[in-house]
Write a protein that holds these residues in place. Sequence first.
Motif, PDB file in Angstrom:
ATOM      1  N   TRP A 115     -28.417   9.617  23.028  1.00  0.00           N
ATOM      2  CA  TRP A 115     -29.519  10.141  23.832  1.00  0.00           C
ATOM      3  C   TRP A 115     -30.659   9.151  23.993  1.00  0.00           C
ATOM      4  O   TRP A 115     -31.602   9.402  24.742  1.00  0.00           O
ATOM      5  N   SER A 116     -30.577   8.024  23.285  1.00  0.00           N
ATOM      6  CA  SER A 116     -31.695   7.067  23.318  1.00  0.00           C
ATOM      7  C   SER A 116     -31.947   6.429  24.687  1.00  0.00           C
ATOM      8  O   SER A 116     -33.086   6.055  24.977  1.00  0.00           O
ATOM      9  N   PRO A 117     -30.933   6.281  25.565  1.00  0.00           N
ATOM     10  CA  PRO A 117     -31.256   5.739  26.890  1.00  0.00           C
ATOM     11  C   PRO A 117     -32.236   6.615  27.673  1.00  0.00           C
ATOM     12  O   PRO A 117     -33.024   6.103  28.472  1.00  0.00           O
ATOM     13  N   GLN A 118     -32.181   7.945  27.442  1.00  0.00           N
ATOM     14  CA  GLN A 118     -33.093   8.862  28.125  1.00  0.00           C
ATOM     15  C   GLN A 118     -34.379   9.118  27.331  1.00  0.00           C
ATOM     16  O   GLN A 118     -35.419   9.405  27.909  1.00  0.00           O
ATOM     17  N   VAL A 119     -34.294   9.056  26.010  1.00  0.00           N
ATOM     18  CA  VAL A 119     -35.454   9.314  25.146  1.00  0.00           C
ATOM     19  C   VAL A 119     -35.643   8.086  24.265  1.00  0.00           C
ATOM     20  O   VAL A 119     -35.019   7.957  23.209  1.00  0.00           O
TER      21      VAL A 119
ATOM     22  N   GLY B 246     -23.096   2.483  24.189  1.00  0.00           N
ATOM     23  CA  GLY B 246     -23.873   2.002  25.335  1.00  0.00           C
ATOM     24  C   GLY B 246     -25.366   2.030  25.130  1.00  0.00           C
ATOM     25  O   GLY B 246     -26.089   2.743  25.835  1.00  0.00           O
ATOM     26  N   SER B 247     -25.848   1.267  24.173  1.00  0.00           N
ATOM     27  CA  SER B 247     -27.280   1.187  23.889  1.00  0.00           C
ATOM     28  C   SER B 247     -27.720  -0.272  23.903  1.00  0.00           C
ATOM     29  O   SER B 247     -27.145  -1.103  23.195  1.00  0.00           O
ATOM     30  N   PRO B 248     -28.735  -0.605  24.693  1.00  0.00           N
ATOM     31  CA  PRO B 248     -29.224  -1.984  24.732  1.00  0.00           C
ATOM     32  C   PRO B 248     -29.663  -2.506  23.368  1.00  0.00           C
ATOM     33  O   PRO B 248     -29.521  -3.699  23.080  1.00  0.00           O
ATOM     34  N   LEU B 249     -30.175  -1.616  22.517  1.00  0.00           N
ATOM     35  CA  LEU B 249     -30.602  -2.030  21.181  1.00  0.00           C
ATOM     36  C   LEU B 249     -29.419  -2.523  20.354  1.00  0.00           C
ATOM     37  O   LEU B 249     -29.538  -3.491  19.593  1.00  0.00           O
ATOM     38  N   PHE B 250     -28.273  -1.898  20.510  1.00  0.00           N
ATOM     39  CA  PHE B 250     -27.075  -2.337  19.784  1.00  0.00           C
ATOM     40  C   PHE B 250     -26.628  -3.720  20.278  1.00  0.00           C
ATOM     41  O   PHE B 250     -26.219  -4.567  19.490  1.00  0.00           O
ATOM     42  N   ILE B 251     -26.725  -3.906  21.588  1.00  0.00           N
ATOM     43  CA  ILE B 251     -26.381  -5.211  22.156  1.00  0.00           C
ATOM     44  C   ILE B 251     -27.288  -6.288  21.564  1.00  0.00           C
ATOM     45  O   ILE B 251     -26.821  -7.361  21.143  1.00  0.00           O
ATOM     46  N   ASP B 252     -28.580  -5.993  21.499  1.00  0.00           N
ATOM     47  CA  ASP B 252     -29.541  -6.955  20.952  1.00  0.00           C
ATOM     48  C   ASP B 252     -29.264  -7.249  19.479  1.00  0.00           C
ATOM     49  O   ASP B 252     -29.325  -8.398  19.033  1.00  0.00           O
ATOM     50  N   THR B 253     -28.964  -6.206  18.702  1.00  0.00           N
ATOM     51  CA  THR B 253     -28.742  -6.375  17.262  1.00  0.00           C
ATOM     52  C   THR B 253     -27.538  -7.273  16.993  1.00  0.00           C
ATOM     53  O   THR B 253     -27.610  -8.220  16.210  1.00  0.00           O
ATOM     54  N   PHE B 254     -26.426  -6.991  17.653  1.00  0.00           N
ATOM     55  CA  PHE B 254     -25.216  -7.760  17.368  1.00  0.00           C
ATOM     56  C   PHE B 254     -25.250  -9.157  17.987  1.00  0.00           C
ATOM     57  O   PHE B 254     -24.644 -10.088  17.466  1.00  0.00           O
ATOM     58  N   THR B 255     -25.986  -9.302  19.062  1.00  0.00           N
ATOM     59  CA  THR B 255     -26.188 -10.634  19.628  1.00  0.00           C
ATOM     60  C   THR B 255     -27.007 -11.487  18.664  1.00  0.00           C
ATOM     61  O   THR B 255     -26.695 -12.668  18.441  1.00  0.00           O
ATOM     62  N   ALA B 256     -28.040 -10.881  18.067  1.00  0.00           N
ATOM     63  CA  ALA B 256     -28.874 -11.602  17.097  1.00  0.00           C
ATOM     64  C   ALA B 256     -28.064 -12.039  15.885  1.00  0.00           C
ATOM     65  O   ALA B 256     -28.381 -13.056  15.251  1.00  0.00           O
ATOM     66  N   LEU B 257     -27.013 -11.297  15.566  1.00  0.00           N
ATOM     67  CA  LEU B 257     -26.181 -11.622  14.407  1.00  0.00           C
ATOM     68  C   LEU B 257     -25.042 -12.588  14.762  1.00  0.00           C
ATOM     69  O   LEU B 257     -24.218 -12.931  13.909  1.00  0.00           O
ATOM     70  N   GLY B 258     -24.985 -13.005  16.022  1.00  0.00           N
ATOM     71  CA  GLY B 258     -23.986 -13.991  16.423  1.00  0.00           C
ATOM     72  C   GLY B 258     -22.669 -13.410  16.893  1.00  0.00           C
ATOM     73  O   GLY B 258     -21.724 -14.154  17.199  1.00  0.00           O
TER      74      GLY B 258
ATOM     75  N   GLY C 229     -24.910  -0.618   5.606  1.00  0.00           N
ATOM     76  CA  GLY C 229     -25.883   0.456   5.830  1.00  0.00           C
ATOM     77  C   GLY C 229     -27.007   0.060   6.774  1.00  0.00           C
ATOM     78  O   GLY C 229     -28.167   0.366   6.525  1.00  0.00           O
ATOM     79  N   TYR C 230     -26.639  -0.573   7.889  1.00  0.00           N
ATOM     80  CA  TYR C 230     -27.702  -1.111   8.746  1.00  0.00           C
ATOM     81  C   TYR C 230     -28.433  -0.047   9.549  1.00  0.00           C
ATOM     82  O   TYR C 230     -29.560  -0.250  10.001  1.00  0.00           O
TER      83      TYR C 230
ATOM     84  N   PHE D  17     -34.087   5.396  15.060  1.00  0.00           N
ATOM     85  CA  PHE D  17     -33.017   5.467  14.067  1.00  0.00           C
ATOM     86  C   PHE D  17     -32.013   4.320  14.208  1.00  0.00           C
ATOM     87  O   PHE D  17     -31.222   4.076  13.302  1.00  0.00           O
ATOM     88  N   SER D  18     -32.044   3.630  15.351  1.00  0.00           N
ATOM     89  CA  SER D  18     -31.131   2.511  15.562  1.00  0.00           C
ATOM     90  C   SER D  18     -31.762   1.167  15.210  1.00  0.00           C
ATOM     91  O   SER D  18     -31.093   0.135  15.300  1.00  0.00           O
ATOM     92  N   LEU D  19     -33.039   1.169  14.830  1.00  0.00           N
ATOM     93  CA  LEU D  19     -33.662  -0.081  14.406  1.00  0.00           C
ATOM     94  C   LEU D  19     -32.921  -0.595  13.174  1.00  0.00           C
ATOM     95  O   LEU D  19     -32.778   0.134  12.188  1.00  0.00           O
ATOM     96  N   PRO D  20     -32.421  -1.815  13.204  1.00  0.00           N
ATOM     97  CA  PRO D  20     -31.585  -2.287  12.091  1.00  0.00           C
ATOM     98  C   PRO D  20     -32.317  -2.360  10.760  1.00  0.00           C
ATOM     99  O   PRO D  20     -33.439  -2.865  10.692  1.00  0.00           O
ATOM    100  N   PHE D  21     -31.672  -1.787   9.753  1.00  0.00           N
ATOM    101  CA  PHE D  21     -32.102  -1.869   8.355  1.00  0.00           C
ATOM    102  C   PHE D  21     -33.458  -1.196   8.084  1.00  0.00           C
ATOM    103  O   PHE D  21     -34.164  -1.578   7.166  1.00  0.00           O
ATOM    104  N   LEU D  22     -33.785  -0.166   8.888  1.00  0.00           N
ATOM    105  CA  LEU D  22     -35.025   0.575   8.666  1.00  0.00           C
ATOM    106  C   LEU D  22     -34.913   1.512   7.464  1.00  0.00           C
ATOM    107  O   LEU D  22     -35.833   1.619   6.659  1.00  0.00           O
ATOM    108  N   MET D  23     -33.756   2.203   7.347  1.00  0.00           N
ATOM    109  CA  MET D  23     -33.605   3.249   6.325  1.00  0.00           C
ATOM    110  C   MET D  23     -32.568   2.817   5.288  1.00  0.00           C
ATOM    111  O   MET D  23     -31.363   2.869   5.551  1.00  0.00           O
ATOM    112  N   PRO D  24     -33.006   2.405   4.115  1.00  0.00           N
ATOM    113  CA  PRO D  24     -32.095   1.819   3.132  1.00  0.00           C
ATOM    114  C   PRO D  24     -31.198   2.795   2.378  1.00  0.00           C
ATOM    115  O   PRO D  24     -30.216   2.386   1.766  1.00  0.00           O
ATOM    116  N   ASP D  25     -31.520   4.094   2.392  1.00  0.00           N
ATOM    117  CA  ASP D  25     -30.708   5.051   1.632  1.00  0.00           C
ATOM    118  C   ASP D  25     -30.880   6.452   2.209  1.00  0.00           C
ATOM    119  O   ASP D  25     -31.682   6.685   3.115  1.00  0.00           O
TER     120      ASP D  25
END
Length: 345
Positions: free
Chosen positions: A102-106, A180-192, A239-240, A112-120
Amino acid sequence: MKLRTFLTATAAAAALLTLGLPAAHAQSNYKSEYRMSLVLGTAFPWGKGGEIWANKVREKTDGRINIKLYPGVSLIQGDQTREFSALRQGVIDMAIGSTINWSPQVKQLNLFSLPFLMPDYAAVDAVTHGPAGQMIFKTLEKAGVVPLAWGENGYREISNSKHAIKSPADLKGLKIRVVGSPLFIDTFTALGANPTQMSWADAQPAMASGAVDGQENPLSVYQAAKLNTVAQKYITMWGYMNDPLIFVVNKDVWNSWTPADREAVKQAAIEAGQEEIAIARKGMVEAGKPLLKAIAAEGVTVTELTPAERQAFVDATRPVVAKWKGQVGADLIAAAEKSIAERSK
């Protein structure tokens, strides 16, 4: 005297009938069946949560509200990212939805998709049941749906067919299926990595054929979908991110129910959410993490990162968090970070 008694009794009966009209009229407008959209079926915790909610609603409303499950987002031809729009438009009556889908609309759901925000898990609960979770619910209400309760798809761990992943360098060049989330594309691109967006229906054949090397999903999904049989022989517990689920109802459908039935549906959602979360975390919160042992027993290499190894991934994705801060909302992120820092572990 007898006439007066008769007239009084008649008036009283008429008054009772009048008082009963609004509820009876409202219930006459109820649908014979309400459509609940789900991405996954009842073999998965997600779908099981939908089944539990539907059963509880039927019981609590004495059969006035009957819900049919539509897994595989079949009401929208399998396109997960269209679910929220279809829910607002009334194509879907109710859903248990992913914050990712639902993140593309909201945009705020990207929190919650920000990498490594919530450790447990304690961090997840602190965010969803704290001020940040309340802010998210208010945002969803403004967007045209009625949010009722939280569930959980779980921590998304990474698997692949090539080798164990212990550092960002190990991801270099790997084709990883993502949603299909741009944030996921950015995260995995940053990781190579080479992130490849595709639906879940297309993902499993792609893994089996080698068109993609890996994927990231909760272990409950990995197990239920038997991803070890489609070459996913290496899993890294990093646990990213955790993907909370949200129990919602279309606003017009919600307004068509009596207040008593609304409360019943809400209470059913809260109870179902609690039960679904327990199912989603099963095998990971018990001593020894039996789910990991079960996966390893199937010939899968399970890698658990040291704090230093995990930190390398955190550092590599800091620019992604910085880039998305404006879209998610600085106040929302600050509220989440405060709840995480103050959580009881």
